[in-house]
Structure formats: C-alpha cells, structure tokens
Design a protein around this motif. Structure first.
Motif, PDB file in Angstrom:
ATOM      1  N   ARG A   4      47.394   5.772  55.760  1.00 44.19           N
ATOM      2  CA  ARG A   4      48.658   5.045  55.876  1.00 44.19           C
ATOM      3  C   ARG A   4      49.852   5.929  55.513  1.00 44.19           C
ATOM      4  O   ARG A   4      50.895   5.876  56.165  1.00 44.19           O
ATOM      5  CB  ARG A   4      48.625   3.821  54.953  1.00 44.19           C
ATOM      6  N   GLU A   5      49.724   6.752  54.472  1.00 39.79           N
ATOM      7  CA  GLU A   5      50.875   7.469  53.926  1.00 39.79           C
ATOM      8  C   GLU A   5      51.055   8.891  54.446  1.00 39.79           C
ATOM      9  O   GLU A   5      52.181   9.328  54.690  1.00 39.79           O
ATOM     10  CB  GLU A   5      50.782   7.495  52.397  1.00 39.79           C
ATOM     11  N   VAL A   6      49.985   9.643  54.609  1.00 35.54           N
ATOM     12  CA  VAL A   6      50.103  11.064  54.940  1.00 35.54           C
ATOM     13  C   VAL A   6      50.819  11.295  56.268  1.00 35.54           C
ATOM     14  O   VAL A   6      51.703  12.171  56.359  1.00 35.54           O
ATOM     15  CB  VAL A   6      48.722  11.742  54.914  1.00 35.54           C
ATOM     16  N   PRO A   7      50.505  10.555  57.340  1.00 33.31           N
ATOM     17  CA  PRO A   7      51.218  10.799  58.600  1.00 33.31           C
ATOM     18  C   PRO A   7      52.712  10.519  58.527  1.00 33.31           C
ATOM     19  O   PRO A   7      53.478  10.975  59.379  1.00 33.31           O
ATOM     20  CB  PRO A   7      50.525   9.833  59.582  1.00 33.31           C
ATOM     21  N   ALA A  49      41.761  15.771  53.873  1.00 39.69           N
ATOM     22  CA  ALA A  49      41.781  14.697  54.864  1.00 39.69           C
ATOM     23  C   ALA A  49      42.781  15.041  55.959  1.00 39.69           C
ATOM     24  O   ALA A  49      43.943  15.360  55.662  1.00 39.69           O
ATOM     25  CB  ALA A  49      42.137  13.373  54.209  1.00 39.69           C
ATOM     26  N   VAL A  50      42.331  14.963  57.222  1.00 37.22           N
ATOM     27  CA  VAL A  50      43.158  15.365  58.358  1.00 37.22           C
ATOM     28  C   VAL A  50      43.290  14.196  59.323  1.00 37.22           C
ATOM     29  O   VAL A  50      42.301  13.539  59.663  1.00 37.22           O
ATOM     30  CB  VAL A  50      42.538  16.562  59.107  1.00 37.22           C
ATOM     31  N   PHE A  51      44.519  13.957  59.784  1.00 42.03           N
ATOM     32  CA  PHE A  51      44.801  12.893  60.736  1.00 42.03           C
ATOM     33  C   PHE A  51      45.464  13.515  61.961  1.00 42.03           C
ATOM     34  O   PHE A  51      46.501  14.178  61.838  1.00 42.03           O
ATOM     35  CB  PHE A  51      45.690  11.834  60.097  1.00 42.03           C
ATOM     36  N   SER A  52      44.848  13.316  63.108  1.00 42.94           N
ATOM     37  CA  SER A  52      45.274  14.013  64.316  1.00 42.94           C
ATOM     38  C   SER A  52      45.654  13.030  65.416  1.00 42.94           C
ATOM     39  O   SER A  52      44.987  12.010  65.612  1.00 42.94           O
ATOM     40  CB  SER A  52      44.141  14.922  64.817  1.00 42.94           C
ATOM     41  N   TRP A  87      50.463  18.077  50.673  1.00 42.60           N
ATOM     42  CA  TRP A  87      50.608  17.477  51.998  1.00 42.60           C
ATOM     43  C   TRP A  87      51.043  18.572  52.967  1.00 42.60           C
ATOM     44  O   TRP A  87      51.849  19.440  52.618  1.00 42.60           O
ATOM     45  CB  TRP A  87      51.672  16.380  51.997  1.00 42.60           C
ATOM     46  N   THR A  88      50.520  18.504  54.180  1.00 42.24           N
ATOM     47  CA  THR A  88      50.914  19.478  55.182  1.00 42.24           C
ATOM     48  C   THR A  88      50.919  18.812  56.548  1.00 42.24           C
ATOM     49  O   THR A  88      50.400  17.707  56.721  1.00 42.24           O
ATOM     50  CB  THR A  88      49.972  20.700  55.174  1.00 42.24           C
ATOM     51  N   ARG A  89      51.517  19.509  57.503  1.00 46.43           N
ATOM     52  CA  ARG A  89      51.511  19.008  58.881  1.00 46.43           C
ATOM     53  C   ARG A  89      51.599  20.188  59.832  1.00 46.43           C
ATOM     54  O   ARG A  89      52.014  21.296  59.444  1.00 46.43           O
ATOM     55  CB  ARG A  89      52.652  18.018  59.112  1.00 46.43           C
ATOM     56  N   VAL A 114      62.544  20.120  60.037  1.00 47.83           N
ATOM     57  CA  VAL A 114      62.305  19.221  58.909  1.00 47.83           C
ATOM     58  C   VAL A 114      62.549  17.770  59.299  1.00 47.83           C
ATOM     59  O   VAL A 114      61.902  16.854  58.785  1.00 47.83           O
ATOM     60  CB  VAL A 114      63.209  19.623  57.718  1.00 47.83           C
ATOM     61  N   ILE A 115      63.456  17.546  60.225  1.00 44.02           N
ATOM     62  CA  ILE A 115      63.827  16.180  60.594  1.00 44.02           C
ATOM     63  C   ILE A 115      62.826  15.523  61.535  1.00 44.02           C
ATOM     64  O   ILE A 115      63.007  14.375  61.920  1.00 44.02           O
ATOM     65  CB  ILE A 115      65.221  16.158  61.255  1.00 44.02           C
ATOM     66  N   ALA A 116      61.757  16.233  61.921  1.00 42.54           N
ATOM     67  CA  ALA A 116      60.743  15.633  62.785  1.00 42.54           C
ATOM     68  C   ALA A 116      60.152  14.388  62.121  1.00 42.54           C
ATOM     69  O   ALA A 116      60.057  14.300  60.900  1.00 42.54           O
ATOM     70  CB  ALA A 116      59.645  16.646  63.076  1.00 42.54           C
ATOM     71  N   LYS A 117      59.764  13.434  62.930  1.00 41.90           N
ATOM     72  CA  LYS A 117      59.169  12.196  62.436  1.00 41.90           C
ATOM     73  C   LYS A 117      57.682  12.095  62.761  1.00 41.90           C
ATOM     74  O   LYS A 117      56.960  11.299  62.159  1.00 41.90           O
ATOM     75  CB  LYS A 117      59.890  10.977  63.043  1.00 41.90           C
ATOM     76  N   ARG A 118      57.222  12.897  63.708  1.00 43.93           N
ATOM     77  CA  ARG A 118      55.819  12.851  64.104  1.00 43.93           C
ATOM     78  C   ARG A 118      55.311  14.269  64.333  1.00 43.93           C
ATOM     79  O   ARG A 118      56.064  15.173  64.706  1.00 43.93           O
ATOM     80  CB  ARG A 118      55.634  12.028  65.387  1.00 43.93           C
TER      81      ARG A 118
END
Length: 550
Positions: free
Chosen positions: A109-112, A68-71, A126-128, A83-87
């Motif tokens: 709701r949770e992954v982003p 599942a990917v959220f963009s 989980w990845t980003r 690591v401290i990024a929030k978005r």
C-alpha cells in the motif's frame, strides 16, 4: 604523505576521480562475500508483462532482511526520473525482520506511493526505478529469441533498469541513522543503500528473464559475460552539490577515504610482483576505456583519449619490470598525462593493498554537529581564517562573474537549481552555500574587531555572520572539509563535485548530459547473489564488454 587540501580539493581534481576498492559498492560486496550472505526469492508473482511483486530474503551473517519489490509497466510518456514523478515502473523497500502477509500488505500500500507514503521504523530503505526505454524490451526480445544481447546495440550503457532515488535515515518514517548503526551488517554508512541498489540490479535480471520466458518457454537466460555485465543505471543532478557543501565532515571523510589509501600506496616500494599486478590492471583499464567509444563524455576525455594517455603510463611502467622504486616516483613522472589518467593509475595502485580496508570504513561515520564557540577571541578566529580559508582570497567578489549564479530549490519540481543573478526568479530564496563569499564578508567585518574581543560580542554586532562562524569553527579540525571553489561563479562546473561523489559510491560510465547532470552505472560486472553466497568477490575493476561468444 597525503596531498595538501588545496590539491586534493581542487574542483578539476575532484572531477577526475574514479572508483576504487574503498568505494561503497566495492566494500559492500567484499563484506557480503566474506560473510557469505545468502539471497533467496520467497515470493514471485508476475504476469507476462512483469506486473506484480517479489520478495527476496537476505541472511546477512545472521541478520534477517527482506527486499520487497512492486512492479508495474508504465507508458513511455509516463516515465520520468524527476523527483516530482508520481509513478515508477518499480518501487521497493529493504526491511528488517520477517515479512508476514499483513506487513507485506502494508508495504504494498505505501511503498509505491513513495513521497506520499509512510514507512514503519523497521523499514530501512525505499527506492524506485524505471525500465530503460532503450534496452529493457530489447534484452527481453533477445532472450525470448534464444539469443544474448548484442554489444553494438547496447552500446556503453550496460543497464536495463535505472534507479531514481534511495531514501533512508528517517525520511517518511524510515529507520533513522542510529538504528542502522545498530544492525551489524549495515552499520557502515551507505551499506544499506548499496544493498538495496544491488538487489534492485538482481531484480532487473530476474524480471527480464521472466518476461522473456513468458514469451517463449524455451527463452535463453543471460549467460557468459552477460550474466554479470549489466549494471544498474542512474542519473544525478544538482542536488548532490549542495549536499557535499552542506556536510563538510562527510566531505572530509570521503576525501580521506581517497587520500589516505593513495598516500599509503604512493609511499610503498614497488617490487616485481606489484609491478606485474599493476601492469595487468592498467592493461585492463586501457582496453576498457578504448571500448567506451560511444559514450558522451565532454567536458572530460573520451574513453579512447583516456586509453591513449594510459598507454603512455604503461610504457613508463614497462621500463622497470623488477620494481626497485617507490610508486610516488612513477606518479610524479606521469603527471604530464593529466589528472584523469593519473586518477586511473591511482585506482590501480590502491587496488594492490588491502591492509587499510577496515580503517577506511571506520572513517565514514561522522559527527556533523556545529556549534559557535562564543568564548573564542576575534584574534583567534582571524588566525583560523588565515590558516584554513586563505584559498578564498583568490575570488574577487567585486567582479560580477564571481557571483553571477545563485542556488535555489524550484517550487515546481522540488529540486536544487542554479539561476542567473538578476535574471532568473528565485533569488530571494537563495541557498546559503556561498562559503567563499561568506568567508570574504566575515573577514572584512572581522578586520576591524579588537583581537581580544570575544566572538559572542562580535556576533551581537554582526549577527548575520553566525552561520559562517559556526562553520569555520566546526571544520577547523577537518583537513578536507572545504571544496576549493566558488559555487556562485559563472564558470563553476557542478559536474566536478558530482563525479567525485559518484566515484565514492562506486559508479562508472560517467556521461554528462549538460553542465549540471550526468548518467552513470553501478555494479556493472559485479558479483551477483549466486556468486556472493559461495564467497566470490572476484576482481571486477574495469569490466570489459562481453565477448561475442557470450
């Protein structure tokens, strides 16, 4: 015959490593192609700018998985790989089983949220990632204009999406390591992470083509060599160094995955067929590195410099087209060209034989428990130090330069850092990764202990040695458990250990940005989902840049 630990674990030798057929990316795709995994898009909802979500369905030899990917689209000043990024532009999850609407809503709701989120036990990774500010919009614009990217513009980077983390093994509530081992297609360590990275790369293609088509319904798609050339970008910092030092059994497994196939290859007799194949791969490597003429590589050789040294190796190999020698003889002759050129030759030679593929995968599962053998005598412990840690004697800890640095985690960014001892704050929170210094101190106090005295009695008098005693005893059976380095030394180069680990992952295009971090790419040239389904896992070592006709 494998190389001795002092040679294999020398920092400069580790820093010369390149990926091989046993690197995680390569072995993962061999399995996927062999078992003909299928990937299909079951949800694709995006606006013109690429804001939305997608769900990919994976049938991995009968095991159902989803990605599942959220963009979203961040402003340039919002993007950071820290690591401290929030978005992030993209967040994603690899999950086991079906993804009905209620589960997708939970993932949405949770992954982003990443570090602030919470996963369920059926979620595996989980990845980003972030869009490349240099190349994502450029590739979209080219495709929208009906054209392919231009090599001169893309340079040596070859990615449009850059990953920043892959979380698993129980973090945030994710499935733990034991659960992954129960899922047949993912039981090999790091296979789940490699699958997530490969799917993230697949998504980067799909997203760029979608955005181009939104600009122009007649937009081109990535074709020819470009269809597979783009990889997944990544940048790595100091955090990798404490990891490999703090997990000696993993270091031993990873180093064995390099050394055992190499020893097997070097002890093999060369014949006309293997010489011909090695010559083909070496020629490809020479062309590949000669093309890498814009990549920042210091303190390592530039691509053209490495290609020149490979030319010398190729000339020697050309003297024996019919074989009739052992590959070890050739390896000995080419030592004059340096460790980096030899490492490329080693990649080529290991590629010639697939007989160890399964055995090497089995090496990667490790028992990382440590315990103090309290009944061992001080004499036996001294003998163990003499046998396994004699290399630490080369460091003189009365010399300030040998402990000029300390390692700590910075409070403001939660990342490992190196500080200057006596100058920088954080020394009171120093990480205990000073193996060489700790062994030196243990050896000093152990020298005065009676040989028959038990370790238990010794530790009652010197309790601060408990950690290093447990380490020395626990790694006694590991051939490759300790890097031959003093991580506190002023001249220690973290890049060497980082490059070794990245090579095991299967990454390439090493581009150091300082002594402490570097940029890399993963899966450049690798088969895509449409290639794996029919069983294609063709040879993608040293993938060259797309030709103009692409």
């Amino acid at each position: 015959m494998t190389r001795p630990a002092d040679a294999a674990l020398a920092p400069a030798e580790l820093g010369a490593a390149r990926y091989t057929r046993h690197s995680f990316a390569r072995s993962f795709l061999r399995q996927a192609a062999r078992e003909r995994w299928t990937v299909s898009t079951v949800r694709w909802e995006f606006d013109d700018n690429g804001h939305g979500e997608a769900v990919y369905r994976i049938d991995a030899d009968g095991t159902l998985l989803h990605f599942a990917v959220f963009s979203t689209v961040l402003q340039e000043n919002e993007r950071t790989d820290r690591v401290i990024a929030k978005r992030w532009d993209v967040t994603a999850a690899l999950v086991e089983g079906p993804v009905p609407d209620d589960r997708l809503a939970e993932l949405r709701r949770e992954v982003p949220r990443q570090e602030a989120g919470r996963a369920d036990a059926a979620t595996l990774v989980w990845t980003r990632a972030n869009r490349s500010e240099r190349f994502f919009d450029y590739v979209v614009a080219q495709l929208a204009a009906g054209a392919q990217p231009d090599c001169a513009t893309m340079g040596d980077a070859c990615y449009i999406l850059r990953s920043t983390a892959f979380y698993s093994n129980g973090k945030f509530g994710l499935a733990d390591f034991d659960r992954l081992a129960e899922i047949p297609p993912l039981r090999v360590p790091y296979r789940a992470q490699m699958l997530a990275a490969w799917l993230l790369r697949e998504f980067s293609y799909d997203l760029a083509e979608h955005c181009a088509a939104c600009r122009n319904p007649a937009a081109a798609t990535l074709s020819g060599d470009w269809r597979r050339y783009l990889g997944l970008g990544n940048a790595t910092g100091l955090g990798m160094v404490p990891f490999v030092v703090n997990h000696p059994s993993i270091l031993d497994a990873w180093c064995s995955a390099r050394e055992l196939p190499l020893a097997h290859a070097l002890d093999t007799a060369a014949d006309a067929g293997s010489v011909r194949r090695a010559s083909e791969l070496l020629d490809r490597a020479r062309r590949y590195f000669r093309e890498r003429d814009t990549l920042t590589t210091a303190p390592y050789l530039t691509g053209p410099e490495l290609a020149d040294r490979l030319d010398g190796i190729a000339r020697i190999l050309a003297e024996f087209p019919g074989g009739g020698f052992r590959w070890r003889d050739l390896d000995d002759r080419v030592a004059e060209f340096g460790a980096e050129a030899q490492a490329v030759l080693h990649t080529v030679l290991v590629e010639l034989d697939d007989s160890l593929d399964t055995a090497i995968e089995e090496l990667l599962t490790c028992d990382q428990r440590r315990r103090v053998e309290v009944a061992q005598t001080c004499g036996q412990l001294r003998d163990l130090l003499a046998d396994r840690y004699d290399w630490t004697r080369e460091f003189d800890f009365t010399d300030p330069d040998e402990q000029a640095r300390f390692w700590f985690s910075a409070e403001d960014n939660e990342e490992p850092r190196r500080g200057k001892r006596g100058q920088d704050p954080g020394e009171s929170m120093e990480h205990p990764i000073d193996v060489a210094r700790a062994v030196h101190a243990l050896r000093h106090d152990l020298a005065g202990a009676d040989s028959g005295r038990s370790v238990a009695e010794f530790l009652l008098e010197f309790p601060w040695h408990r950690g290093i005693v447990a380490r020395v005893q626990s790694v006694a059976g590991l051939r490759y458990g300790e890097v031959r380095a003093n991580l506190l030394a002023d001249d220690f180069l973290p890049l060497h250990l980082q490059r070794f680990q990245l090579a095991l992952y299967g990454m390439e295009n090493y581009s150091p940005q300082s002594t402490d971090w570097l940029r890399v790419t993963l899966f450049s040239g690798a088969p895509r989902a449409g290639d794996v389904e029919p069983g294609v896992d063709d040879d993608w070592l040293f993938t060259r840049k797309p030709r103009k006709e692409s």
